[in-house]
Design an enzyme around this catalytic site. Structure first.
Site, PDB file in Angstrom:
ATOM      1  N   GLU A 157      -0.941  29.428   2.487  1.00  0.00           N
ATOM      2  CA  GLU A 157      -2.120  30.054   1.862  1.00  0.00           C
ATOM      3  C   GLU A 157      -3.377  29.729   2.665  1.00  0.00           C
ATOM      4  O   GLU A 157      -4.381  30.428   2.574  1.00  0.00           O
ATOM      5  CB  GLU A 157      -2.316  29.517   0.425  1.00  0.00           C
ATOM      6  CG  GLU A 157      -1.255  29.959  -0.559  1.00  0.00           C
ATOM      7  CD  GLU A 157      -1.330  29.149  -1.873  1.00  0.00           C
ATOM      8  OE1 GLU A 157      -2.367  28.495  -2.145  1.00  0.00           O
ATOM      9  OE2 GLU A 157      -0.325  29.170  -2.614  1.00  0.00           O
ATOM     10  N   ASP A 179       5.420  11.009   1.734  1.00  0.00           N
ATOM     11  CA  ASP A 179       6.037   9.694   1.571  1.00  0.00           C
ATOM     12  C   ASP A 179       7.396   9.821   0.868  1.00  0.00           C
ATOM     13  O   ASP A 179       7.527  10.562  -0.110  1.00  0.00           O
ATOM     14  CB  ASP A 179       5.087   8.825   0.721  1.00  0.00           C
ATOM     15  CG  ASP A 179       5.510   7.370   0.663  1.00  0.00           C
ATOM     16  OD1 ASP A 179       5.533   6.732   1.720  1.00  0.00           O
ATOM     17  OD2 ASP A 179       5.831   6.887  -0.434  1.00  0.00           O
TER      18      ASP A 179
HETATM   19  O1  ISL Z   1      10.275   0.350   5.078  1.00  0.00           O
HETATM   20  C1  ISL Z   1      11.315   0.942   5.100  1.00  0.00           C
HETATM   21  C2  ISL Z   1      12.289   0.689   6.147  1.00  0.00           C
HETATM   22  O2  ISL Z   1      11.854  -0.333   6.960  1.00  0.00           O
HETATM   23  C3  ISL Z   1      11.624   1.982   4.128  1.00  0.00           C
HETATM   24  O3  ISL Z   1      12.605   1.582   3.266  1.00  0.00           O
HETATM   25  C4  ISL Z   1      10.383   2.371   3.395  1.00  0.00           C
HETATM   26  O4  ISL Z   1       9.978   1.358   2.535  1.00  0.00           O
HETATM   27  C5  ISL Z   1      10.618   3.574   2.581  1.00  0.00           C
HETATM   28  O5  ISL Z   1      11.267   4.490   3.332  1.00  0.00           O
HETATM   29  C6  ISL Z   1       9.395   4.279   2.127  1.00  0.00           C
HETATM   30  O6  ISL Z   1       8.232   3.877   2.727  1.00  0.00           O
HETATM   31  C7  ISL Z   1       7.088   4.487   2.230  1.00  0.00           C
HETATM   32  O7  ISL Z   1       7.018   4.423   0.822  1.00  0.00           O
HETATM   33  C8  ISL Z   1       6.930   3.118   0.259  1.00  0.00           C
HETATM   34  C9  ISL Z   1       5.818   2.311   0.903  1.00  0.00           C
HETATM   35  O8  ISL Z   1       5.956   0.979   0.522  1.00  0.00           O
HETATM   36  C10 ISL Z   1       5.855   2.402   2.413  1.00  0.00           C
HETATM   37  O9  ISL Z   1       4.764   1.730   2.972  1.00  0.00           O
HETATM   38  C11 ISL Z   1       5.853   3.840   2.792  1.00  0.00           C
HETATM   39  O10 ISL Z   1       5.801   4.067   4.174  1.00  0.00           O
HETATM   40  C12 ISL Z   1       6.698   3.309  -1.193  1.00  0.00           C
HETATM   41  O11 ISL Z   1       5.690   4.250  -1.403  1.00  0.00           O
END
Ligand code: ISL
Length: 519
Positions: free
Chosen positions: A249, A198
């Site tokens: 690993e 993420d």
């Molecule tokens: O949603 C986005 C673009 O439409 C991005 O900005 C997104 O929120 C971001 O890249 C990261 O998303 C991920 O991390 C977030 C979470 O809210 C999202 O659901 C996840 O996919 C925070 O952990």
């Protein structure tokens, strides 16, 4: 080239909206396990599950309190192991979601940091800074709107690129690095085949915390993202090189996919160099308009950048963060026709693909959810409230003629209400209809598995009339996508294998794609 991940089709499961076994209206791991047969039959290679860890669920589980245990809402640790085992029995791989950029504010580290106070070693795992008078330490903005800093009761501020309940970790801290390597081992040892990372582009911050120098309503991105103080910084690559060694690993088949929102394919390619991550989502394709020139450019630029480092492309049309593509493509019949054509385009391109649950049913964004039921954070930007992402997260319709459409069998309603009109879109209804979206997905995925030309490799554009994308893949495969206004022809020797919609006397109508054999 070897590697299951180079051409895998991976299906994203948004766990709380996939299938409920506990009768509480929220999807869970046992519900998913019971439906794995549906995914095996659909013909995907792997399942990516959104975070199932213990969490206060401020951001749907992307606010992780404990990465090593399952949230009771989703089940037990034993359910996770049983899910992995059953998936493997059915020939499906399992990709889990790891959230390294931030933790929940209820994580033991953050609680300890708050309790220990300014200057303590506990605070060094996060980004705590003194403010400028009563103002935050700098002008960085949260992705969810507002300042990226929140003040602790003792007056120090902490950084959060997302919600205040998601404090950012300091990746310069050796314990942070060690803990994540350890938790990768924890889940690899439990049998997971891959990890989705993420916000992979956000982990490192400029230690000087410089101002971005932007007005407070907009997040402005400097033209050269390599110098951005918190996105896509060069140092993140060292972290992923060490993660690659951890995966190794466990043998050559444990893989990573980066969620990295970067502006240019060459920046994306840096994440998938041979000693780093295996794949990265290609969001340029997702963001591209239904426009032949733009799509062709994205495809060319992506393949050139990724092939230069020996990595496969990873195409994606929808996920749990964006408006569903049927709606983005115009909604209604038009959006559905385009979504059918887009599927054939995506699955014919070199590399792998990610599907988002419900796209195989042709689900559109649900735009009229009652305000009081919305769960996703909403935020202000430029004076407007940005809608949350609930509209693409409505629980799946499985069977029957009224909500909850087999999603849950208990007394509680589904956690977000499903539109009554979904009665014709249930998996059950579509399985019986050879013209359905589900039937198209099943047929296309089965053909893709069998055809030696599809999957990883190269493609060659063919001359085509304006508005039409046409390409071939060796051996003996062709694809035409008509994005123009009028019908187009097929090559003289084309043998139609699959069409996304009815042909018109052998010609391809607008918003229609065709797979054909040649030679
Ligand atoms: O949603 C986005 C673009 O439409 C991005 O900005 C997104 O929120 C971001 O890249 C990261 O998303 C991920 O991390 C977030 C979470 O809210 C999202 O659901 C996840 O996919 C925070 O952990």
């Amino acid at each position: 080239m070897d590697g299951w991940w180079r051409d895998a089709v991976v299906y994203e499961v948004y766990v709380r909206s996939f299938a409920d076994s506990g009768g509480d209206g929220t999807g869970d791991l046992a519900g998913l396990r019971a439906r794995l047969g549906y995914l095996a039959e659909l013909g995907v290679d792997a399942v990516w599950t959104t975070p199932w860890y213990r969490s206060p669920m401020v951001d749907g589980g992307y606010d992780v309190e404990d990465h090593r245990s399952v949230d009771p809402l989703f089940g037990t640790d034993a359910d996770a192991v049983a899910l992995i085992t059953e998936a493997h029995r059915l020939g499906l791989r399992v990709v889990i979601d790891v959230v390294p950029n931030h933790t929940s504010d209820r994580h033991r580290w953050f609680r300890a940091a708050l309790a220990a106070g300014p200057g303590s070693p506990e605070r060094a795992r996060y980004h705590f800074r003194p403010g400028r008078g009563d103002r935050p330490p700098n002008d960085w903005r949260s992705v969810f709107g507002g300042p990226a800093w929140t003040r602790a009761p003792d007056g120090e501020w902490y950084l959060h690129l997302f919600a205040p309940e998601q404090p950012d970790l300091d990746w310069e801290h050796p314990e942070v690095r060690a803990d994540f390597e350890d938790l990768l081992r924890f889940w690899f040892a439990r049998g997971v085949d891959g990890v989705r990372i993420d916000v992979a582009h956000g982990l490192l911050k400029d230690p000087e915390y410089p101002d971005l120098g932007v007005d407070d309503e907009e997040i402005v991105r400097p033209p050269d993202r390599s110098r951005h103080p918190h996105w896509d910084r060069d140092g993140v690559h060292e972290i992923y090189r060490s993660w690659r060694r951890v995966a190794a690993e466990f043998g050559p088949d444990r893989v990573f996919v980066a969620e990295a929102w970067v502006d240019r394919p060459d920046r994306l390619a840096r994440y998938v160099r041979p000693d780093e991550l295996h794949t990265a989502f290609n969001f340029d394709f997702l963001r591209c308009a239904w426009d032949p020139a733009a799509l062709r450019e994205v495809i060319d630029r992506t393949l050139a950048a990724l092939h230069a480092v020996g990595a496969p492309a990873t195409w994606v049309l929808s996920n749990h963060d964006v408006v569903r593509h049927v709606t983005r493509f115009g909604g209604g019949r038009l959006g559905t026709r385009r979504a059918r054509a887009a599927l054939l385009l995506m699955l014919a391109l070199p590399g792998g693909a990610y599907l988002y649950q419900g796209e195989e049913l042709g689900l559109a964004e649900v735009e009229d959810l009652p305000e009081e039921l919305l769960a996703d954070p909403t935020w202000e930007r430029s004076g407007r409230t940005r809608r949350g992402r609930d509209g693409c997260r409505v629980p799946l319709p499985w069977s029957g003629t009224e909500p909850p459409f087999g999603f849950t069998d208990g007394g509680a309603p589904a956690w977000l209400p499903q539109p009554a009109g979904w009665r014709t879109l249930t998996a059950e209804a579509q399985a019986a209809d050879p013209a359905s979206m589900l039937a198209l997905y099943r047929t296309a995925l089965a053909l893709r598995r069998e055809h030696p030309a599809l999957g990883d490799g190269t493609m060659t554009w063919s001359p085509a009339p304006e508005g039409v994308l046409s390409f071939t893949r060796e051996p003996g495969f062709g694809c035409v996508v008509n994005l123009g206004d009028g019908p187009c022809g097929l090559p003289g020797d084309a043998r139609v294998v699959l069409a996304s919609g009815p042909l018109d006397g052998g010609r391809v109508p607008p918003d229609t794609a065709v797979w054909f054999g040649v030679g």
